[in-house]
Write a protein that holds these residues in place. Structure first.
Motif, PDB file in Angstrom:
ATOM      1  N   GLY A  91       2.698   3.703   9.631  1.00 13.90           N
ATOM      2  CA  GLY A  91       2.863   4.041   8.224  1.00 13.90           C
ATOM      3  C   GLY A  91       4.267   3.804   7.713  1.00 13.90           C
ATOM      4  N   TRP A  92       5.243   3.958   8.604  1.00 14.48           N
ATOM      5  CA  TRP A  92       6.641   3.743   8.222  1.00 14.48           C
ATOM      6  C   TRP A  92       7.071   2.295   8.429  1.00 14.48           C
ATOM      7  N   LEU A  93       6.561   1.647   9.475  1.00 11.06           N
ATOM      8  CA  LEU A  93       7.118   0.369   9.920  1.00 11.06           C
ATOM      9  C   LEU A  93       6.271  -0.849   9.584  1.00 11.06           C
ATOM     10  N   LEU A  94       4.976  -0.666   9.350  1.00  5.87           N
ATOM     11  CA  LEU A  94       4.125  -1.831   9.098  1.00  5.87           C
ATOM     12  C   LEU A  94       4.250  -2.252   7.639  1.00  5.87           C
ATOM     13  N   PRO A  95       4.768  -3.458   7.374  1.00  6.10           N
ATOM     14  CA  PRO A  95       4.918  -3.905   5.990  1.00  6.10           C
ATOM     15  C   PRO A  95       3.583  -4.361   5.413  1.00  6.10           C
ATOM     16  N   SER A  96       3.516  -4.399   4.102  1.00  8.28           N
ATOM     17  CA  SER A  96       2.334  -4.948   3.446  1.00  8.28           C
ATOM     18  C   SER A  96       2.491  -6.460   3.358  1.00  8.28           C
ATOM     19  N   LYS A  97       1.437  -7.116   2.959  1.00 13.23           N
ATOM     20  CA  LYS A  97       1.493  -8.577   2.819  1.00 13.23           C
ATOM     21  C   LYS A  97       2.509  -8.976   1.759  1.00 13.23           C
ATOM     22  N   ALA A  98       2.604  -8.180   0.701  1.00 19.92           N
ATOM     23  CA  ALA A  98       3.551  -8.471  -0.371  1.00 19.92           C
ATOM     24  C   ALA A  98       4.992  -8.293   0.112  1.00 19.92           C
TER      25      ALA A  98
ATOM     26  N   HIS B   4       0.875  13.333  14.026  1.00 20.39           N
ATOM     27  CA  HIS B   4       0.067  12.205  13.572  1.00 20.39           C
ATOM     28  C   HIS B   4      -0.716  12.554  12.305  1.00 20.39           C
ATOM     29  N   ILE B   5      -1.236  13.770  12.244  1.00 20.60           N
ATOM     30  CA  ILE B   5      -1.978  14.190  11.048  1.00 20.60           C
ATOM     31  C   ILE B   5      -1.064  14.165   9.823  1.00 20.60           C
ATOM     32  N   VAL B   6       0.132  14.725   9.976  1.00 18.48           N
ATOM     33  CA  VAL B   6       1.097  14.729   8.875  1.00 18.48           C
ATOM     34  C   VAL B   6       1.465  13.300   8.482  1.00 18.48           C
ATOM     35  N   GLN B   7       1.691  12.463   9.490  1.00 14.69           N
ATOM     36  CA  GLN B   7       2.136  11.096   9.220  1.00 14.69           C
ATOM     37  C   GLN B   7       1.061  10.261   8.537  1.00 14.69           C
ATOM     38  N   PHE B   8      -0.185  10.305   9.031  1.00 14.41           N
ATOM     39  CA  PHE B   8      -1.198   9.439   8.408  1.00 14.41           C
ATOM     40  C   PHE B   8      -1.621   9.969   7.038  1.00 14.41           C
ATOM     41  N   CYS B   9      -1.523  11.278   6.836  1.00 10.65           N
ATOM     42  CA  CYS B   9      -1.820  11.827   5.504  1.00 10.65           C
ATOM     43  C   CYS B   9      -0.707  11.481   4.516  1.00 10.65           C
ATOM     44  N   TRP B  10       0.529  11.591   4.969  1.00 11.05           N
ATOM     45  CA  TRP B  10       1.681  11.305   4.117  1.00 11.05           C
ATOM     46  C   TRP B  10       1.688   9.838   3.682  1.00 11.05           C
ATOM     47  N   LYS B  11       1.482   8.945   4.631  1.00 11.00           N
ATOM     48  CA  LYS B  11       1.534   7.512   4.334  1.00 11.00           C
ATOM     49  C   LYS B  11       0.170   6.924   3.990  1.00 11.00           C
ATOM     50  N   ARG B  12      -0.882   7.763   4.029  1.00 10.06           N
ATOM     51  CA  ARG B  12      -2.243   7.337   3.705  1.00 10.06           C
ATOM     52  C   ARG B  12      -2.721   6.169   4.587  1.00 10.06           C
ATOM     53  N   THR B  13      -2.281   6.177   5.802  1.00 10.72           N
ATOM     54  CA  THR B  13      -2.769   5.191   6.780  1.00 10.72           C
ATOM     55  C   THR B  13      -3.892   5.875   7.563  1.00 10.72           C
ATOM     56  N   TRP B  14      -5.062   5.958   6.939  1.00 10.92           N
ATOM     57  CA  TRP B  14      -6.158   6.754   7.477  1.00 10.92           C
ATOM     58  C   TRP B  14      -6.650   6.252   8.831  1.00 10.92           C
ATOM     59  N   TRP B  15      -6.513   4.973   9.077  1.00 12.26           N
ATOM     60  CA  TRP B  15      -6.973   4.438  10.347  1.00 12.26           C
ATOM     61  C   TRP B  15      -6.159   5.008  11.516  1.00 12.26           C
ATOM     62  N   CYS B  16      -4.941   5.490  11.244  1.00  9.96           N
ATOM     63  CA  CYS B  16      -4.121   6.086  12.298  1.00  9.96           C
ATOM     64  C   CYS B  16      -4.661   7.440  12.747  1.00  9.96           C
TER      65      CYS B  16
END
Length: 296
Positions: free
Chosen positions: A270-277, A47-59
């Motif tokens: 971080g991988w699956l949640l799309p942005s609004k755009a 999880h640390i690697v994933q949220f740092c990599w994708k910058r999804t800090w809330w994770c």
């Protein structure tokens, strides 16, 4: 909480099992303690690697929850070697009772992100209000459970102490968490009913959003099962059937919690949640029967 027969110094240091009842009612499994330390440790690092990599800090709340679980299972491993050590016993009580709060916080935030992406019309609450309400409920649940654990722990140090008030407080905290999860399930159901009404439900039946939503549902179910189990367990008291049989704890707490957090390693937001755009891109719009819906 424990049958403190004999001298109080039996419950400090590392004493070998001598036939006297332990605070658990059994000797914790060292193998189970080691296995769950590894599982939650691996999940935490991932999880640390994933949220740092994708910058999804809330994770990061998932990683924090894994760390708290790791502490609890390490304490149970300690208890396997030192079954009368009161410090190890109290550490595992306080950590394993509150760790799921961090997992539910992540799930609440995830649904809030769905609302932000698909527009405020998909919820009767604004995303900010939604997060404030449910994260506040998590904090309240955490405080109640921690307070109950502290009261029960202090009473357990006294051979004539009464742990019932602390135990009842812990049960109240878990029940409060169970209620907040139930309200969350209602809000989530309302969200998907609105999504269906707006013609966007097909986005959640295939592709990345389907996987992420399935992970969220599975995690909620596991936390629900665990909360019901812990409520019944504590309601039976410290000498009840459930609390004195470790297999139930391993299956209905440990296994449920590693699934609840581990599923987000496999289906990480971080991988699956799309942005609004990204929602307006063809690969998302082609799954919708109504691409003219306002996205907010």
């Amino acid at each position: 909480m424990s049958n403190q027969t004999g001298s109080d110094d039996l419950y400090v240091g590392c004493k070998a099992y001598n036939g006297t009842d332990t605070s658990y009612g059994y000797i914790p499994s060292g193998a189970a303690g080691s296995a769950f330390c590894v599982l939650f440790g691996v999940s935490m690092v991932a999880h640390i690697v994933q949220f740092c990599w994708k910058r999804t800090w809330w994770c990061s709340v998932f990683a924090v929850g894994c760390f708290v679980e790791l502490l609890g299972w390490a304490a149970r491993k300690w208890s396997a070697d030192c079954p009368y050590n009161s410090t190890a016993f109290l550490i595992q009580i306080s950590t394993l009772i509150i760790a799921p709060v961090f997992f539910t916080a992540g799930i609440y935030i995830l649904l809030g992100r769905y609302i932000q992406i698909f527009g405020k019309e998909t919820s009767f609450l604004t995303p900010k209000l939604y997060l404030w309400i449910f994260c506040t409920c998590d904090v309240i649940s955490l405080v109640i459970q921690a307070a109950g654990g502290g009261i029960a722990s202090s009473e357990s140090d006294d051979p004539n102490g009464n742990t019932d008030p602390g135990t009842n407080t812990m049960v109240a905290g878990i029940v409060f968490q169970l209620i907040s999860i139930s309200v969350f399930v209602y809000c989530g159901t309302d969200f998907f009913l609105r999504i269906k009404r707006f013609g966007q439900l097909k986005m959640f039946t295939r592709g990345p959003l389907a996987a992420l939503t399935s992970a969220m549902i599975l995690s909620v179910v596991c936390i629900y099962i665990r909360s019901i189990y812990r409520t019944i367990e504590l309601a039976q008291g410290w000498t009840g059937y459930l609390i004195t049989h470790e297999s139930y704890f391993i299956g209905l707490d440990g296994v449920m919690m590693i699934i609840a957090v581990g599923v987000f390693n496999v289906c990480h937001p971080g991988w699956l949640l799309p942005s609004k755009a990204e929602i307006s891109l063809p690969q998302y719009q082609k799954t919708s029967t109504n691409s003219d819906v306002e996205m907010g």
